[in-house]
Design a protein around this motif. Sequence first.
Motif, PDB file in Angstrom:
ATOM      1  N   TYR A 187       9.225 -12.792  10.243  1.00 23.47           N
ATOM      2  CA  TYR A 187       7.757 -12.079  10.329  1.00 23.47           C
ATOM      3  C   TYR A 187       7.177 -11.265   9.542  1.00 23.47           C
ATOM      4  N   ILE A 188       7.823 -11.275   8.451  1.00 28.63           N
ATOM      5  CA  ILE A 188       7.427 -10.510   7.066  1.00 28.63           C
ATOM      6  C   ILE A 188       6.671 -11.455   6.294  1.00 28.63           C
ATOM      7  N   ALA A 220       0.935  -0.971   0.099  1.00 33.72           N
ATOM      8  CA  ALA A 220       0.123  -0.095  -0.020  1.00 33.72           C
ATOM      9  C   ALA A 220       0.852   1.163  -0.215  1.00 33.72           C
ATOM     10  N   SER A 221       0.459   2.127  -0.539  1.00 29.75           N
ATOM     11  CA  SER A 221       1.303   3.475  -0.668  1.00 29.75           C
ATOM     12  C   SER A 221       0.530   4.589   0.350  1.00 29.75           C
ATOM     13  N   VAL A 222       1.217   5.159   1.086  1.00 37.14           N
ATOM     14  CA  VAL A 222       0.746   6.439   1.930  1.00 37.14           C
ATOM     15  C   VAL A 222       1.743   7.430   1.467  1.00 37.14           C
ATOM     16  N   ALA A 223       1.046   8.555   1.271  1.00 33.87           N
ATOM     17  CA  ALA A 223       2.047   9.773   1.255  1.00 33.87           C
ATOM     18  C   ALA A 223       1.288  10.959   2.286  1.00 33.87           C
ATOM     19  N   THR A 277       9.855   2.270   3.632  1.00 36.67           N
ATOM     20  CA  THR A 277       8.708   0.999   3.991  1.00 36.67           C
ATOM     21  C   THR A 277       8.849   0.831   5.567  1.00 36.67           C
ATOM     22  N   LEU A 278       7.555   0.679   5.966  1.00 38.54           N
ATOM     23  CA  LEU A 278       7.154   0.198   7.412  1.00 38.54           C
ATOM     24  C   LEU A 278       6.500  -0.980   7.377  1.00 38.54           C
ATOM     25  N   TYR A 279       6.282  -1.557   8.346  1.00 38.42           N
ATOM     26  CA  TYR A 279       5.622  -2.862   8.517  1.00 38.42           C
ATOM     27  C   TYR A 279       4.735  -2.604   9.752  1.00 38.42           C
ATOM     28  N   ARG A 280       3.698  -3.171   9.204  1.00 39.55           N
ATOM     29  CA  ARG A 280       2.288  -3.424  10.065  1.00 39.55           C
ATOM     30  C   ARG A 280       1.716  -4.804  10.101  1.00 39.55           C
ATOM     31  N   VAL A 281       1.121  -5.155  11.077  1.00 41.11           N
ATOM     32  CA  VAL A 281       0.379  -6.511  11.266  1.00 41.11           C
ATOM     33  C   VAL A 281      -0.602  -6.856  10.247  1.00 41.11           C
ATOM     34  N   GLY A 282      -0.559  -7.630   9.353  1.00 42.62           N
ATOM     35  CA  GLY A 282      -1.434  -7.883   8.310  1.00 42.62           C
ATOM     36  C   GLY A 282      -2.379  -8.765   9.059  1.00 42.62           C
ATOM     37  N   LEU A 295       4.015  -9.455   9.430  1.00 43.26           N
ATOM     38  CA  LEU A 295       4.209  -8.162   8.890  1.00 43.26           C
ATOM     39  C   LEU A 295       3.858  -7.848   7.640  1.00 43.26           C
ATOM     40  N   GLN A 296       3.162  -6.818   7.309  1.00 37.50           N
ATOM     41  CA  GLN A 296       3.011  -6.374   5.715  1.00 37.50           C
ATOM     42  C   GLN A 296       3.548  -5.133   5.468  1.00 37.50           C
ATOM     43  N   ALA A 297       4.364  -5.005   4.300  1.00 39.37           N
ATOM     44  CA  ALA A 297       4.910  -3.844   3.907  1.00 39.37           C
ATOM     45  C   ALA A 297       4.032  -3.035   3.573  1.00 39.37           C
ATOM     46  N   LEU A 298       4.453  -1.531   3.963  1.00 41.17           N
ATOM     47  CA  LEU A 298       3.666  -0.525   3.566  1.00 41.17           C
ATOM     48  C   LEU A 298       4.663   0.703   3.254  1.00 41.17           C
ATOM     49  N   THR A 299       4.632   1.552   1.887  1.00 38.17           N
ATOM     50  CA  THR A 299       5.488   2.379   1.667  1.00 38.17           C
ATOM     51  C   THR A 299       4.890   3.858   2.104  1.00 38.17           C
ATOM     52  N   VAL A 300       5.705   4.721   2.410  1.00 34.64           N
ATOM     53  CA  VAL A 300       5.243   5.977   2.941  1.00 34.64           C
ATOM     54  C   VAL A 300       6.426   6.824   2.395  1.00 34.64           C
ATOM     55  N   LYS A 301       5.745   8.097   2.195  1.00 32.43           N
ATOM     56  CA  LYS A 301       6.757   9.190   1.694  1.00 32.43           C
ATOM     57  C   LYS A 301       6.587  10.352   2.540  1.00 32.43           C
TER      58      LYS A 301
END
Length: 181
Positions: free
Chosen positions: A179-180, A37-40, A56-61, A66-72
């Motif tokens: 864990y990913i 997922a992409s978060v700006a 990239t940050l990781y949250r529990v899916g 852990l599920q990767a999430l991309t942030v800017k």
Amino acid sequence: MDKRLTRWIAAMLLGGMTFLGGCGTQNTTVNPESPKASVAADTKTGKGEAQAPARTLYRVGKNGKLQALTVKLSGSQEKLPLLVMEELVEKRPQGDTTFPKGTKVNKVTVKDKVATVDFSREFQTRRGDHDNLLMLYAVVDTLTEFPEIQKVKFTVKGKPVTVLGGQDLSEPLKRDGKYIQ
């Protein structure tokens, strides 16, 4: 008549979107259809700060990994680890249980490739060894995305956390990809 009505509706929609958009607020866009997922998050930048690359940050899916999430995020290079931790811990999406409710990041310091993350006391209220591991490795795996960070230490209100649940934290933790998802 139709043109006037169309113009009026367009003007109302544009005005409403402008009003609801606000000034200086953070904009978050999530694309759930992509694997990451992409978060700006738009934040004001000060003098000498440049747009940072995606992080990239990781949250529990949903599957307990852990599920990767991309942030800017915008900010100085020194502040990026703190900004990413605040995004991970304090701006959690609805239903996210990676961190106990009310957990805050007080500060992040980096020295000799070891990041020390200082949390509020809520950090220690999580129950369940598996949930604790996912929370810890969400932090570790997120911060070790930075090339200047290889290990992570944990503190609460400035005091070292040596054990959390059944996890020994007397030594800094290294990235663990198991864990990913």
